[in-house]
Design an enzyme around this catalytic site. Sequence first.
Site, short mmCIF file in Angstrom:
data_model
loop_
_atom_site.label_atom_id
_atom_site.label_comp_id
_atom_site.label_asym_id
_atom_site.label_seq_id
_atom_site.Cartn_x
_atom_site.Cartn_y
_atom_site.Cartn_z
CE LYS A 222 -4.35 -1.84 1.51
NZ LYS A 222 -5.35 -2.05 2.56
NE ARG A 256 -7.46 -8.29 0.92
CZ ARG A 256 -7.02 -7.59 -0.13
NH1 ARG A 256 -5.98 -6.81 -0.02
NH2 ARG A 256 -7.64 -7.68 -1.29
N1 HH2 Z 1 -7.28 -3.85 1.02
C1 HH2 Z 1 -7.62 -3.91 -0.30
C2 HH2 Z 1 -8.76 -4.61 -0.70
N2 HH2 Z 1 -9.50 -5.29 0.20
N3 HH2 Z 1 -9.91 -5.96 2.43
C3 HH2 Z 1 -9.59 -5.93 3.73
N4 HH2 Z 1 -10.33 -6.61 4.63
N5 HH2 Z 1 -8.51 -5.22 4.18
C4 HH2 Z 1 -7.71 -4.52 3.34
O1 HH2 Z 1 -6.76 -3.87 3.81
C5 HH2 Z 1 -8.03 -4.52 1.94
C6 HH2 Z 1 -9.17 -5.26 1.52
C7 HH2 Z 1 -6.77 -3.22 -1.32
O2 HH2 Z 1 -5.81 -4.09 -1.87
P1 HH2 Z 1 -5.91 -4.82 -3.31
O3 HH2 Z 1 -7.00 -5.83 -3.28
O4 HH2 Z 1 -4.60 -5.35 -3.74
O5 HH2 Z 1 -6.25 -3.62 -4.30
P2 HH2 Z 1 -7.55 -3.24 -5.11
O6 HH2 Z 1 -8.63 -2.93 -4.14
O7 HH2 Z 1 -7.11 -2.06 -5.95
O8 HH2 Z 1 -7.93 -4.43 -5.96
#
Ligand code: HH2
Length: 284
Positions: A222, A256
């Site tokens: 992040k 995660r």
């Molecule tokens: N962060 C992201 C997405 N979902 N869910 C939880 N519970 N906690 C988190 O910190 C979290 C989440 C963002 O990461 P990523 O899935 O890689 O990115 P994107 O939302 O752009 O697909």
Amino acid sequence: MPDALHCGRFTLSLQRPLVMGVVNVTPDSFSDGGLTAESSRAIDHALRLFGEGADLVDIGAESTRPGARPVPAGVEAARVLPVIEALRSVGKPLSVDTAKPEVMRLAIDAGADMINDVNAFLAEGAFDVVGSTAVALCIMHKKGDPATMQADPRYVDVVREVHDFLAARVLAAEHAGVARNRIVVDPGFGFGKTLQHNLRLFAELGAFGALGLPLLVGMSRKSMLGAITGRAVSERIHASVAAALLAACRGARILRVHDVRATVDALAVYTALKESARQGVEDT
Ligand code: HH2
């Protein structure tokens, strides 16, 4: 603090931190730039993450990055369902990252074991969908919507506000019939928070122990890690592993992460060293 999480077809021991591998079936995620946007690639990626030691995978079909555009439910479902269907025979828990009740329902029918909702099941009908099932719920805090959440987030006391929000949503989940042994909470790093807010939340992660529920932490790749290290998204693996390890030391039970192998190795070293220190073993 429960020592196990009831998660669909599985009961997951929380004696050691679990690694949740991220699988994005999206063209626009911040972390991987659409590398696994096709379902066949997402399936291969999930299998690779399980091979690297992921305890569960989190499949997402709508990016939540700052500025992301919403995806219609039909598109999100069409992306995520083939991945669940292909993976459900693997014998490992499948989490689905969605905020839409209609996608939750289809995902559960297809075999999902956990629903991870960055919108804390605030959408109308969300608790009705999950209430009478066996799936685990991840309840996350965010302030605002992805389109605007990083514009100028403000809190009087970020730790108290996030804590109180999560406590209220847990209560609402319980009223909807969700047993506590199915619930995980997440302070939502980067979701409507400045670097200072994220650092403060991390420094006081222990405060969330008062909720008496397993804590999920997602800091992997992040922008807070980019701000600290000056590295681009693709070069944040070391920072991500450090953050995951420190979160585990501070009590996080589910990490995660995108970089599963590196995180699993770091946790193995941490566990072995902690155990040998506990036993007072001298290893030369
Ligand atoms: N962060 C992201 C997405 N979902 N869910 C939880 N519970 N906690 C988190 O910190 C979290 C989440 C963002 O990461 P990523 O899935 O890689 O990115 P994107 O939302 O752009 O697909």
